[in-house]
Each structure stands twice: as structure tokens, then as C-alpha cells.
Design a protein around this motif. Structure first.
Motif, PDB file in Angstrom:
ATOM      1  N   UNK A  26     -88.294  25.991  -6.996  1.00  0.00           N
ATOM      2  CA  UNK A  26     -87.245  26.114  -7.998  1.00  0.00           C
ATOM      3  C   UNK A  26     -87.033  27.581  -8.355  1.00  0.00           C
ATOM      4  N   UNK A  27     -85.882  27.930  -8.909  1.00  0.00           N
ATOM      5  CA  UNK A  27     -85.693  29.301  -9.395  1.00  0.00           C
ATOM      6  C   UNK A  27     -86.770  29.648 -10.426  1.00  0.00           C
ATOM      7  N   UNK A  28     -86.997  30.932 -10.641  1.00  0.00           N
ATOM      8  CA  UNK A  28     -87.960  31.354 -11.656  1.00  0.00           C
ATOM      9  C   UNK A  28     -87.596  30.805 -13.026  1.00  0.00           C
ATOM     10  N   UNK A  29     -88.584  30.702 -13.893  1.00  0.00           N
ATOM     11  CA  UNK A  29     -88.354  30.087 -15.204  1.00  0.00           C
ATOM     12  C   UNK A  29     -87.260  30.802 -15.996  1.00  0.00           C
ATOM     13  N   UNK A  30     -87.223  32.115 -15.932  1.00  0.00           N
ATOM     14  CA  UNK A  30     -86.202  32.861 -16.673  1.00  0.00           C
ATOM     15  C   UNK A  30     -84.801  32.470 -16.189  1.00  0.00           C
ATOM     16  N   UNK A  31     -84.604  32.459 -14.845  1.00  0.00           N
ATOM     17  CA  UNK A  31     -83.291  32.115 -14.296  1.00  0.00           C
ATOM     18  C   UNK A  31     -82.950  30.655 -14.561  1.00  0.00           C
ATOM     19  N   UNK A  32     -83.939  29.780 -14.393  1.00  0.00           N
ATOM     20  CA  UNK A  32     -83.682  28.351 -14.575  1.00  0.00           C
ATOM     21  C   UNK A  32     -83.339  28.038 -16.029  1.00  0.00           C
ATOM     22  N   UNK A  33     -84.043  28.673 -16.961  1.00  0.00           N
ATOM     23  CA  UNK A  33     -83.737  28.473 -18.378  1.00  0.00           C
ATOM     24  C   UNK A  33     -82.315  28.936 -18.686  1.00  0.00           C
ATOM     25  N   UNK A  34     -81.897  30.049 -18.079  1.00  0.00           N
ATOM     26  CA  UNK A  34     -80.537  30.535 -18.277  1.00  0.00           C
ATOM     27  C   UNK A  34     -79.501  29.570 -17.735  1.00  0.00           C
ATOM     28  N   UNK A  35     -79.775  28.987 -16.564  1.00  0.00           N
ATOM     29  CA  UNK A  35     -78.848  28.029 -15.968  1.00  0.00           C
ATOM     30  C   UNK A  35     -78.692  26.780 -16.839  1.00  0.00           C
ATOM     31  N   UNK A  36     -79.783  26.380 -17.475  1.00  0.00           N
ATOM     32  CA  UNK A  36     -79.757  25.160 -18.288  1.00  0.00           C
ATOM     33  C   UNK A  36     -79.375  25.440 -19.741  1.00  0.00           C
ATOM     34  N   UNK A  37     -79.332  26.712 -20.125  1.00  0.00           N
ATOM     35  CA  UNK A  37     -78.972  27.064 -21.490  1.00  0.00           C
ATOM     36  C   UNK A  37     -80.025  26.708 -22.519  1.00  0.00           C
ATOM     37  N   UNK A  38     -81.310  26.835 -22.130  1.00  0.00           N
ATOM     38  CA  UNK A  38     -82.409  26.532 -23.048  1.00  0.00           C
ATOM     39  C   UNK A  38     -83.402  27.684 -23.041  1.00  0.00           C
ATOM     40  N   UNK A  46     -89.864  20.357 -20.349  1.00  0.00           N
ATOM     41  CA  UNK A  46     -89.221  19.500 -19.365  1.00  0.00           C
ATOM     42  C   UNK A  46     -89.950  19.557 -18.020  1.00  0.00           C
ATOM     43  N   UNK A  47     -90.338  20.760 -17.603  1.00  0.00           N
ATOM     44  CA  UNK A  47     -91.047  20.913 -16.338  1.00  0.00           C
ATOM     45  C   UNK A  47     -92.401  20.200 -16.360  1.00  0.00           C
ATOM     46  N   UNK A  62     -97.053  31.014  -7.683  1.00  0.00           N
ATOM     47  CA  UNK A  62     -95.762  30.979  -6.994  1.00  0.00           C
ATOM     48  C   UNK A  62     -94.675  30.223  -7.733  1.00  0.00           C
ATOM     49  N   UNK A  63     -94.974  29.552  -8.823  1.00  0.00           N
ATOM     50  CA  UNK A  63     -93.933  28.869  -9.586  1.00  0.00           C
ATOM     51  C   UNK A  63     -93.920  27.370  -9.387  1.00  0.00           C
ATOM     52  N   UNK A  64     -92.728  26.780  -9.504  1.00  0.00           N
ATOM     53  CA  UNK A  64     -92.555  25.324  -9.469  1.00  0.00           C
ATOM     54  C   UNK A  64     -91.944  24.896  -8.139  1.00  0.00           C
ATOM     55  N   UNK A  65     -92.475  23.805  -7.574  1.00  0.00           N
ATOM     56  CA  UNK A  65     -92.039  23.322  -6.271  1.00  0.00           C
ATOM     57  C   UNK A  65     -91.699  21.837  -6.328  1.00  0.00           C
TER      58      UNK A  65
END
Length: 236
Positions: A26-38, A46-47, A62-65
Motif C-alpha cells: 500500500x502507499x505510505x501512511x502519510x500518502x494513504x491518509x491524505x488520499x482518504x482525508x483522515x 482502520x489498518x 516496509x509498511x503495509x501489504x
């Protein structure tokens, strides 16, 4: 509805429709949070819920897979890779990397009950499911029995099906051993994993109903994509 539930439902929908493929990050947490608006704190709730359900996997480095789909061999049942994938609603693929006749090694000749250096057909294929590489498969067959397969197109085809269709050979049973090892750089590149990651190595000799050996198989599976099951019985 809370922001964490909204984020959870949005991610669940994205995963369901295949926006993030099995085995992908998945995208990094910073980018993913921005995409979801949270906020990142809300995103992590949620993750974490998706992780508890087995929908996502977390790597500290490495993050979320998205977990890779797992193939499992039913107890005491001989199935081809294609049959295993289709039984789980997955699309099997096969990319041919080598298909040529060569002399048999001494070990191969003994297992196939042919003369040393007799011609054999070697077929190397990269097997996948739903677009994700899962297995590097090497099969060796006595050339005398499989003349029709020397130039056959085996891309995205079941070897068992083609043996039956082209050569009239029906695989009845397989003597199979399984062990674990680490992927070298070349195998890691093929399977889309890191060098040193665990792989499961299966070696088999397959036979027809009358006990004639018809193929040797050497299969290297991603460790996160294959599970072998067996029924075990105690001696009387």
C-alpha cells in the motif's frame, strides 16, 4: 459514522475491487491518509482492523501489504498447479522460459528408468496466479514419450492436461518431498521477493497407473503463497 470506520470501509472496497493486487504494498501512511482525508492516527485504526481480519499484513520496515493468495494442496490429493488455482477461483498463468531436449543426468535417468544420457525434454516455467508470480517450475520428461510436446505452446496451459491431450499420458500418482530453503538473487527476482526470503522446494516423480515414471518435477514456491497439507496415520 466515525472517520476510522469510513476509512476502513473505503480501504475494504478498494481491496475488494482489486485496486491493490495480492502481494502489493500500500502507499505510505502519510500518502494513504491524505488520499482518504483522515489523520494518520485514524488511518492506523482502520489498518489495524484489516490486519486483525487477515486482509492486510504489516512489516515494521516496509509498511503495509496485501497478502499473497495461498495455494494449498488438499490432503492425499494430486492436483496440478492449474487445478489448485482454478479450484480457488484464481487465474493460473505460465510463462515458458526454457523448452528443449538435452541428455539426461545420471540421477534423472535412474528416476525415469531410462539409459544414462538418453534424451529428455526439460520445461522451465514461471507460474503465477492472478498476475502474481508464485512458483518457478522445472519439469523433465523422457523425450521418447513426449515427442508431441517438444514444440507445443505451453504458455498458460496445464502440463497434466497437455500430457493427456497430446501424448495420451495420464498422471496417476506422485512421490513428493518438500523442504525449505532461502531464495537466491535470481529466484528472488523471478518471484518478486527479497533475496534470502523463504521458499518451499518440492521434488516429485510422477507415475502412470502401471507404475511407469513419466516426469520429474522441481518446484520452488514463494513461502507466503503455498501450503502443503497431508493426512498422517499411525501404524497399527
Amino acid at each position: 459514522m466515525t472517520a476510522s470506520i469510513q476509512a476502513y470501509e473505503r480501504l475494504t472496497r478498494d481491496l475488494t475491487v482489486g485496486r491493490y493486487a495480492p502481494g502489493s504494498r500500500l502507499p505510505g501512511e502519510r500518502d494513504l491518509a491524505g488520499q482518504l482525508g483522515v489523520s494518520r492516527a485514524t488511518l492506523r485504526l482502520a489498518l489495524s482492523r484489516l490486519e486483525s481480519e487477515g486482509t492486510l499484513q504489516r512489516s515494521a520496515q516496509r509498511g503495509w501489504f496485501v497478502p499473497t493468495q495461498v495455494l494449498s494442496e488438499p490432503p492425499s490429493t494430486l492436483q496440478s498447479f492449474t487445478e489448485m488455482a482454478r479450484a480457488r477461483g484464481l487465474r493460473p498463468t505460465a510463462r515458458v522460459m526454457r523448452q528443449e531436449v538435452r541428455p539426461a543426468s545420471l540421477d534423472e535417468a535412474a528416476k525415469l528408468r531410462i539409459a544414462p544420457a538418453a534424451p529428455v525434454l526439460e520445461i522451465d516455467r514461471l507460474r503465477g496466479m492472478d498476475g502474481t508470480p508464485v512458483c518457478f517450475d522445472v519439469v523433465v520428461l523422457p523425450s521418447v514419450h513426449v515427442e508431441a510436446m517438444k514444440d507445443a505452446d505451453l504458455t498458460d496451459r496445464s502440463l497434466y492436461d497437455e500430457l493427456r491431450r497430446l501424448c495420451g499420458i495420464e498422471v496417476h500418482r506422485s512421490a513428493y518431498t518438500l523442504m525449505a530453503e532461502s531464495a537466491d538473487a535470481d529466484l528472488a527476482r523471478l518471484l518478486g521477493i527479497t533475496a534470502g526470503a523463504p521458499v518451499l522446494v518440492g521434488d516429485e516423480v510422477a507415475y502412470t497407473a502401471d507404475g511407469t515414471p513419466v516426469l520429474i518435477g522441481h518446484n520452488k514456491y514463494r513461502g507466503d503463497a503455498y501450503r502443503f497439507e497431508a493426512d498422517l496415520f499411525r501404524r497399527a
